[in-house]
Design a protein around this motif. Structure first.
Motif, short mmCIF file in Angstrom:
data_model
loop_
_atom_site.label_atom_id
_atom_site.label_comp_id
_atom_site.label_asym_id
_atom_site.label_seq_id
_atom_site.Cartn_x
_atom_site.Cartn_y
_atom_site.Cartn_z
N VAL A 169 1.02 -1.27 -0.06
CA VAL A 169 0.01 0.03 0.00
C VAL A 169 0.76 1.14 -0.01
N LEU A 170 1.83 1.28 0.91
CA LEU A 170 2.67 2.37 0.88
C LEU A 170 3.49 2.75 -0.64
N THR A 171 4.11 1.65 -1.03
CA THR A 171 4.49 1.67 -2.34
C THR A 171 3.71 2.22 -3.32
N ASP A 172 2.34 1.53 -3.54
CA ASP A 172 1.51 2.00 -4.55
C ASP A 172 1.23 3.56 -4.34
N ARG A 173 1.12 3.93 -2.73
CA ARG A 173 0.53 5.33 -2.64
C ARG A 173 1.66 6.32 -3.06
N LEU A 174 3.01 5.94 -2.88
CA LEU A 174 3.96 6.69 -3.16
C LEU A 174 4.06 7.17 -4.49
N GLN A 175 3.65 5.88 -5.37
CA GLN A 175 3.95 5.92 -6.76
C GLN A 175 2.79 6.84 -7.40
N ILE A 176 1.59 7.03 -6.87
CA ILE A 176 0.47 7.91 -7.24
C ILE A 176 0.70 9.14 -7.11
N MET A 177 1.34 9.63 -5.76
CA MET A 177 1.75 10.89 -5.33
C MET A 177 2.98 11.15 -6.36
N ALA A 178 3.87 10.54 -6.60
CA ALA A 178 5.11 11.00 -7.51
C ALA A 178 4.74 11.39 -8.97
N GLU A 179 3.44 10.49 -9.27
CA GLU A 179 3.37 10.70 -10.82
C GLU A 179 2.45 12.02 -11.17
N ALA A 180 1.77 12.39 -9.80
CA ALA A 180 0.69 13.69 -9.97
C ALA A 180 1.59 14.70 -10.44
N GLY A 181 2.77 15.14 -9.89
CA GLY A 181 3.62 16.13 -10.40
C GLY A 181 3.75 16.24 -12.04
N ASN A 182 4.24 15.15 -12.49
CA ASN A 182 4.54 15.10 -14.06
C ASN A 182 3.06 15.43 -14.67
N THR A 183 2.00 14.70 -14.15
CA THR A 183 0.76 15.19 -14.86
C THR A 183 0.09 16.58 -14.72
N ILE A 184 0.50 17.22 -13.51
CA ILE A 184 0.23 18.73 -13.69
C ILE A 184 1.05 19.35 -14.59
N ILE A 185 2.44 19.23 -14.62
CA ILE A 185 3.16 19.92 -15.62
C ILE A 185 2.81 19.71 -17.07
N LYS A 186 2.34 18.30 -17.72
CA LYS A 186 2.10 17.92 -18.76
C LYS A 186 0.77 18.76 -19.28
N ALA A 187 0.16 19.00 -18.28
CA ALA A 187 -1.44 19.59 -18.41
C ALA A 187 -1.31 21.01 -19.16
N VAL A 188 -0.35 21.60 -18.76
CA VAL A 188 -0.01 23.09 -19.24
C VAL A 188 1.31 23.40 -19.91
N GLU A 189 2.04 22.12 -20.34
CA GLU A 189 3.10 22.11 -20.98
C GLU A 189 3.17 22.89 -22.30
N LEU A 190 3.78 23.81 -22.81
CA LEU A 190 3.66 24.29 -24.18
C LEU A 190 4.37 23.30 -25.00
N PRO A 191 3.96 23.39 -26.37
CA PRO A 191 4.78 22.60 -27.20
C PRO A 191 6.15 23.43 -27.57
N GLY A 192 7.29 22.41 -28.16
CA GLY A 192 8.56 22.73 -28.48
C GLY A 192 8.46 23.68 -29.63
N LEU A 193 9.58 24.58 -29.78
CA LEU A 193 9.51 25.30 -31.09
C LEU A 193 10.29 24.49 -32.28
N SER A 194 9.46 24.77 -33.39
CA SER A 194 9.88 23.94 -34.52
C SER A 194 11.32 24.52 -35.05
N GLU A 195 11.74 23.78 -35.87
CA GLU A 195 13.29 24.50 -36.42
C GLU A 195 12.98 25.88 -37.05
#
Length: 208
Positions: A169-195
């Protein structure tokens, strides 16, 4: 009246004329020929009439189908425009909400093993109630799962001794918490510049 019926009537008329007469044969032949021509003309006329009627019906159905598709397309466009206008109107607030959620997520992770863990969970829950609608769907779910996982994590840790199930349970909950940060970042992540965009940016800087 179809071709076969006309020919049958002509045969009956010819059969009632006196037998074994050249005139009878001529009249009978004429009636048969007339019947054949009349039947062909009438049959062709009725067939063409049916085609014209079918064509008009098909055109009417196709016209209604095209109008239905056009109206549905217009409704979809209007819905997309409304959604887009709503998103653009709240874009600053939405970006701010994601930044605040990310900051709270970091507080949550840092306080996980401290006495402030419960207070941070409560703080996250209050913030989520007031701001969750400004988050993207994935970020909203991830943030909620993160602070509820922190609460469960704290409850298990406070027991002092852990079973194998508790460890999972502890391992699963830590994984859920850790993944949340990346999900929040990706939600507003701007696309990279083209060449091409990078090239124009470089040229603009060089010309200053």
């Amino acid at each position: 009246m179809d071709n076969q019926t006309i020919i049958q009537l002509a045969s009956e008329i010819a059969g009632r004329l006196p037998a074994f007469s050249w005139s009878t044969l001529v009249i009978q032949a004429a009636l048969m020929l007339t019947a054949g021509l009349a039947g062909g003309i009438l049959g062709g006329y009725l067939s063409e009439k049916g085609k014209n009627l079918a064509t008009r019906q098909d055109i009417g159905q196709l016209t209604r189908l095209v109008e239905d598709i056009k109206n549905e397309h217009i409704r979809e466009i209007e819905m997309l425009k409304s959604t887009h206008q709503l998103r653009v109107a709240a874009i600053d607030r939405r970006l701010q909400a994601h930044q605040e959620a990310f900051a709270l997520w970091r507080d949550l992770m840092q306080s996980l093993e401290t006495e402030n863990a419960v207070k941070t969970v409560v703080k996250c829950d209050r913030w989520w109630s007031d701001n969750c609608l400004y988050l993207e769907a994935a970020a909203r779910e991830a943030f909620s799962n993160a602070y509820w996982s922190a609460q469960i994590y704290g409850q298990v840790k406070r027991r002092g001794s852990f079973s194998d199930r508790d460890s999972r349970v502890l391992t699963d909950r830590l994984q859920i918490m850790a993944e949340a940060g990346n999900t929040i970042i990706k939600a507003v992540e701007l696309p990279g510049l083209s060449e091409a965009e990078r090239q124009r940016a470089t040229e603009s800087v060089a010309s200053v």
